[in-house]
Design an enzyme around this catalytic site. Structure first.
Site, mmCIF file in Angstrom:
data_model
loop_
_atom_site.group_PDB
_atom_site.id
_atom_site.type_symbol
_atom_site.label_atom_id
_atom_site.label_comp_id
_atom_site.label_asym_id
_atom_site.label_seq_id
_atom_site.Cartn_x
_atom_site.Cartn_y
_atom_site.Cartn_z
ATOM 1 N N CYS A 2 37.995 88.081 -20.721
ATOM 2 C CA CYS A 2 38.086 87.422 -22.026
ATOM 3 C C CYS A 2 38.666 86.024 -21.892
ATOM 4 C CB CYS A 2 38.957 88.240 -22.966
ATOM 5 S SG CYS A 2 38.444 89.965 -23.150
ATOM 6 N N ARG A 27 33.412 83.609 -16.883
ATOM 7 C CA ARG A 27 34.217 84.812 -16.737
ATOM 8 C C ARG A 27 33.430 86.075 -17.097
ATOM 9 N NH1 ARG A 27 40.105 84.631 -17.808
ATOM 10 N NH2 ARG A 27 40.899 82.671 -17.025
ATOM 11 N N TRP A 74 35.257 90.482 -23.549
ATOM 12 C CA TRP A 74 34.653 91.468 -22.648
ATOM 13 C C TRP A 74 35.160 92.827 -23.111
ATOM 14 C CZ3 TRP A 74 36.334 94.970 -18.819
ATOM 15 C CH2 TRP A 74 35.342 95.411 -17.926
ATOM 16 N N ASN A 104 43.731 88.689 -25.134
ATOM 17 C CA ASN A 104 43.242 89.164 -23.839
ATOM 18 C C ASN A 104 44.186 90.247 -23.348
ATOM 19 O OD1 ASN A 104 41.386 87.125 -23.989
ATOM 20 N ND2 ASN A 104 42.236 85.898 -22.330
ATOM 21 N N GLY A 105 43.651 91.268 -22.685
ATOM 22 C CA GLY A 105 44.503 92.307 -22.125
ATOM 23 C C GLY A 105 44.231 93.657 -22.762
ATOM 24 N N GLU A 483 29.692 94.775 1.310
ATOM 25 C CA GLU A 483 29.505 93.620 0.431
ATOM 26 C C GLU A 483 28.040 93.456 0.041
ATOM 27 O OE1 GLU A 483 30.129 89.967 -1.687
ATOM 28 O OE2 GLU A 483 31.236 91.824 -1.331
ATOM 29 N N LYS A 487 26.658 93.499 -3.823
ATOM 30 C CA LYS A 487 25.863 92.427 -4.426
ATOM 31 C C LYS A 487 24.578 92.978 -5.047
ATOM 32 C CE LYS A 487 28.519 89.131 -4.018
ATOM 33 N NZ LYS A 487 29.511 90.134 -4.368
ATOM 34 N N GLU A 490 25.427 94.942 -8.222
ATOM 35 C CA GLU A 490 25.996 94.094 -9.271
ATOM 36 C C GLU A 490 24.930 93.380 -10.095
ATOM 37 O OE1 GLU A 490 30.239 92.086 -8.285
ATOM 38 O OE2 GLU A 490 28.668 91.618 -6.851
ATOM 39 N N HIS A 506 26.805 112.523 9.206
ATOM 40 C CA HIS A 506 27.856 113.288 8.544
ATOM 41 C C HIS A 506 27.645 113.376 7.036
ATOM 42 C CE1 HIS A 506 30.152 113.620 12.224
ATOM 43 N NE2 HIS A 506 29.990 112.322 12.425
ATOM 44 N N LYS A 605 33.896 87.854 -14.583
ATOM 45 C CA LYS A 605 34.210 87.070 -13.394
ATOM 46 C C LYS A 605 35.663 87.229 -12.970
ATOM 47 C CE LYS A 605 33.448 84.138 -10.127
ATOM 48 N NZ LYS A 605 32.614 84.556 -8.996
#
Length: 610
Positions: A2, A27, A74, A104-105, A483, A487, A490, A506, A605
């Protein structure tokens, strides 16, 4: 996450608020809004679309004002919907809106407060925890907004940055923070609030960073700050010239693509003119601290966590110092054994990641005082909290999926590896010179990898119809496989998982079919033969391999095996080269699937809530 922007001025501040929101779009958000004090009343406009639409709505409604607040949200409590979008209002007993607030929070005791306020007769229009703060502030208001905010925040449990103004007090905005960032922009006869100095670029470069517990009173001619105990305090004013997020895309389709191609420049800038490794790269007291430490504890989240996992291989092999890597959101909630002689390393692009900051403070409370952060923002909370720092110089990263921030973090971590090795007497002058030469050649090496883009696009066209993918790596390339999988999931929304290739038998081998692409990181290193055996296990089950192989390896294209050959083997720094084609594969697959590459669904973000 946010974003907050607030202003009190003697001019129409709506353009300032909208421009601030645009600069915070990187963000990630799912709704936005603006509220102003206009003709003795509170007015607002909200949208579940982008800030550009909000700007159009504001123009249509001719919204203007000298005092106001704005927000990008957000979603946490309540779905992305107009009634849940900020700013939130609270009305007096006559039904006239009196208080406007953004937040925010996350407020952990909002349910108890909500029940209490409903008992007083307040009606809730949203499912948010934020509306609780607005009604509580209104309930406690007795003619002095600043005093009411002080009383309000004492009732809140959790993390917050808030900005509020009141119908009855024109030209006044009050803010407060605990656990979420909030800055003040100081002007001439006008003052500003924001969750990030970037939002105020061009409006005010004189920035005050509020501390946890601070409450700030903004009026036309003054900024008044008190701490958590109510004592008036002076916080330093810093001149901050932030880069605007509204960067020119140039020839690129998306910011993510642009940032992938900026990596040679970002790494070059991060290395600057480094010709030798010295502790001073990390701060004045680094030499003394590095000589004292006997281990390293790395705390990070997401992509930064994978950078830490890669560094574990480097530091233990080259510096011969034991390393533990912890997911920050888990570390603070488990019983661990503190080591006062450990070097605690936090990694964060923004330097405001809530989980990592909380983990850092937890480590400090346990007596672990030797702290270092690797971060992309010089003015961030993490830089201020740690004794030492290494600043990557990636520049503003707008795409939610991190690319250049990750590779510059790896460069910083490799420099840390070499510095520890040198101090511990485990790095010769010749080895140091070789490593520095290899580092300085990185930008050129990455340019050669970027030239592989056309081949990677052809792979992406095959991935469009897939819904699952498996990534394999061994040794220090296993975190790169992690990673790569992150990506892909995402931004393309393809389910992807990564495993050390030796773990196939396994369990994960059960997933392999001709519909499951298996992306393999295959450097020309000591584990290549082992990796090839793992690849044969995939082929024997009908799986299709997509292999990024180093030059000189004997892996060949054949039915069921697709190979893109990397330009050169890069030794210890091979993970940095091998992650680049993973980024391009995810990017072009997402483009082919038509997703919102720079702002993927449900993600933000800068994760500034726990």
């Amino acid at each position: 996450m946010c974003g907050i922007v607030g202003a009190v001025a003697q001019r129409d501040i709506v353009p300032v608020l909208i421009e601030g929101l645009k600069r915070l779009e990187y963000r990630g958000y799912d709704s936005c809004g603006v509220a102003v004090h206009l003709d003795g009343e509170l007015r607002r406009t909200r949208s579940t679309s982008r800030v550009a639409q909000l700007e159009s709505l504001v123009g249509e409604e001719q919204l203007t004002g000298f005092t106001g607040i704005a927000h990008t949200r957000w979603a946490t409590h309540g779905a992305p919907a107009t009634n849940n979008a900020h700013p939130h209002f609270s009305a007096d007993r006559n039904g006239r809106n009196r208080v406007a607030l953004v937040h925010n929070g996350i407020i952990e005791n909002y349910e108890d407060l909500r029940s209490e306020l409903q008992g007083y007769g307040y009606e809730f229009e949203s499912q948010t925890d934020t509306e609780v703060i607005a009604h509580l502030l209104n309930h406690l208001y007795d003619g002095d907004l600043f005093s009411a905010v002080q009383q309000t925040v004492k009732r809140l449990q959790g993390a917050y940055a808030i900005a509020a103004f009141c119908r009855d007090e024109p030209h006044r905005v009050v803010g407060a923070r605990h656990g979420s960032p909030l800055v003040v922009g100081v002007g001439e006869g006008e003052n500003f609030l924001a969750s990030d100095a970037l939002a105020l670029t061009g409006t005010s470069n004189d920035i005050i960073y509020l501390e946890d517990g601070d409450v700030v009173d903004l009026q036309l001619g003054r900024v008044w700050i008190v701490d958590a105990d109510g004592n008036q305090v002076e916080r330093p004013v810093r001149t901050v010239v932030a880069h605007t997020a509204a960067a020119d895309l140039g020839p690129y389709r998306h910011y993510m693509q642009k940032e992938i191609f900026e990596q040679p420049r970002a790494i070059g800038d991060t290395l600057q003119d480094i010709e030798t490794v010295t502790p001073e790269l990390f701060g004045e007291s680094a030499d003394e601290i590095f000589r004292e430490v006997d281990s390293v504890l790395i705390l990070a989240c997401g992509t930064s966590y994978y950078a830490g996992l890669t560094a574990k291989y480097w530091i233990e092999a080259i510096a011969q110092v034991p390393v533990a890597v912890e997911i920050a959101s888990e570390y603070r909630y488990r019983t661990s054994v503190p080591n006062p002689r450990a070097l605690v390393v936090t990694i964060s692009q923004s330097g405001e990641t809530a989980d990592t900051l909380a983990a850092l403070k937890h480590a400090q409370q346990q007596g672990m005082a030797n702290t270092l952060t690797i971060c992309n923002v010089a003015t961030s909370a993490m830089v201020r909290e740690c004794k030492l720092n290494f600043l990557t110089r990636a520049g503003v990263e707008i795409g939610v999926a991190s690319t250049k921030a990750f590779t510059t973090q790896l460069v910083g971590l490799f420099l840390l590896t070499l510095t520890l090795a040198k101090i511990k007497g485990r790095l010769t002058d010749e080895q140091e010179a070789d490593h520095i030469r290899t580092l300085r050649h990185l930008p050129v090496a990455i340019q050669a990898v970027l030239a592989l883009e056309p081949q990677i696009i052809s792979w992406a066209e095959e991935f469009v119809r897939k819904e699952n993918a498996l990534f394999l790596g061994r040794g220090m390339h296993y975190p790169i496989a992690l990673e790569g999988a992150l990506k892909l999931k995402e931004i393309s929304y393809i389910h992807a998982e990564a495993y050390p290739a030796g773990e196939l038998k396994h369990g994960p081998l059960a997933l392999v079919t001709d519909q499951m692409p298996v992306i393999t990181v295959a450097p020309q290193d000591a584990l290549l033969k082992k990796l090839q055996s793992n690849m044969q296990e995939v082929r024997a089950r009908g799986g299709h391999l997509y292999v990024f192989a180093d030059a000189g390896s004997n892996i060949r294209t054949e039915p069921g095996v697709h190979v893109i050959r990397m330009p050169e083997h890069y030794g210890w720094l091979s993970p940095i080269l091998h992650v680049v084609p993973m980024q391009l594969l995810a990017y072009h697959t997402a483009c082919a699937r038509g997703t919102d590459v720079d702002k993927p669904r449900n993600l933000a973000k800068s994760v500034t809530v726990e």
